[in-house]
Scaffold this active site. Structure first.
Site, PDB file in Angstrom:
ATOM      1  N   ASP A   9       0.875  -1.190   0.054  1.00 39.44           N
ATOM      2  CA  ASP A   9      -0.039   0.010  -0.092  1.00 39.44           C
ATOM      3  C   ASP A   9       0.867   1.106   0.050  1.00 39.44           C
ATOM      4  OD1 ASP A   9      -2.194   1.719   0.227  1.00 39.44           O
ATOM      5  OD2 ASP A   9      -2.022   1.516   2.536  1.00 39.44           O
ATOM      6  N   ASP A  11      -0.357   4.943   1.048  1.00 42.40           N
ATOM      7  CA  ASP A  11      -0.698   5.915   2.112  1.00 42.40           C
ATOM      8  C   ASP A  11      -0.677   5.326   3.319  1.00 42.40           C
ATOM      9  OD1 ASP A  11      -1.172   7.717  -0.112  1.00 42.40           O
ATOM     10  OD2 ASP A  11      -3.310   7.146  -0.259  1.00 42.40           O
TER      11      ASP A  11
END
Length: 182
Positions: A9, A11
């Site tokens: 991922d 963020d």
């Protein structure tokens, strides 16, 4: 031997979204949130004005200007020796973020090719050997081994392997590779 795959991922895992979000949310709302004050809160509890939150997240350059988390660049370079890395971000919820995230990755992670960048809606379709994410909703659907990256909103969750930083993430992944060889 085919390399194992990792979905990572952006963020909250590669990019420090917390600091930027708190700063801009406080500026817009007049609140005085801090990293410490939101620990253990859900995103809805921490940022209660959802309209304002969406405004902040949809602002030009919000995602483009996020700082990179400590050790992330070096860790991905190291992991790339033994793994195929895919950057997977549920970016379509915030359409302005698409070009900004691609530009951010090009600046900080130029060794990750465009073919290994996946900007999507739901991550349920992602089928990699490992997934590193800060959101339970993504990890609960992980087809491989889920690894939870610590963030304010997940500190009280205990049902996935947890890492608190990139050094721990590398250690967990390298240890798993070694144990699979034996």
């Amino acid at each position: 031997m085919k390399k194992k795959t990792i979905a990572i991922d952006m963020d909250g895992v590669l990019a420090d979204i917390e600091a930027q979000l708190i700063k801009q949310y406080n500026e817009e709302s007049g609140t005085s949130l801090s990293k410490e004050s939101i620990q253990g809160l859900s995103e809805e509890e921490a940022f209660s004005d959802r309209v304002l939150l969406r405004k902040v997240l949809n602002a030009d350059n919000f995602f483009r200007n996020l700082p990179v988390l400590p050790d992330a660049v070096e860790s991905l370079r190291r992991l790339q020796e033994n793994f195929e890395i895919f950057i997977v971000s549920a970016a379509t919820e915030f359409p302005v973020s698409l070009a900004e995230k691609v530009a951010w990755l090009a600046e900080y992670f130029p060794f990750i090719t465009w073919e290994n960048i996946i900007l999507c809606g739901s991550k349920r379709i992602i089928n990699t050997d490992y997934m590193i994410d800060d959101h339970r909703k993504n990890l609960d659907h992980c087809m491989g081994k889920p690894i939870m990256f610590t963030a304010f909103h997940n500190v009280n969750l205990t049902h996935h392997v947890r890492v608190n930083n990139w050094k721990e993430a590398v250690e967990v992944l390298e240890k798993d590779i070694v144990s699979n060889l034996n």
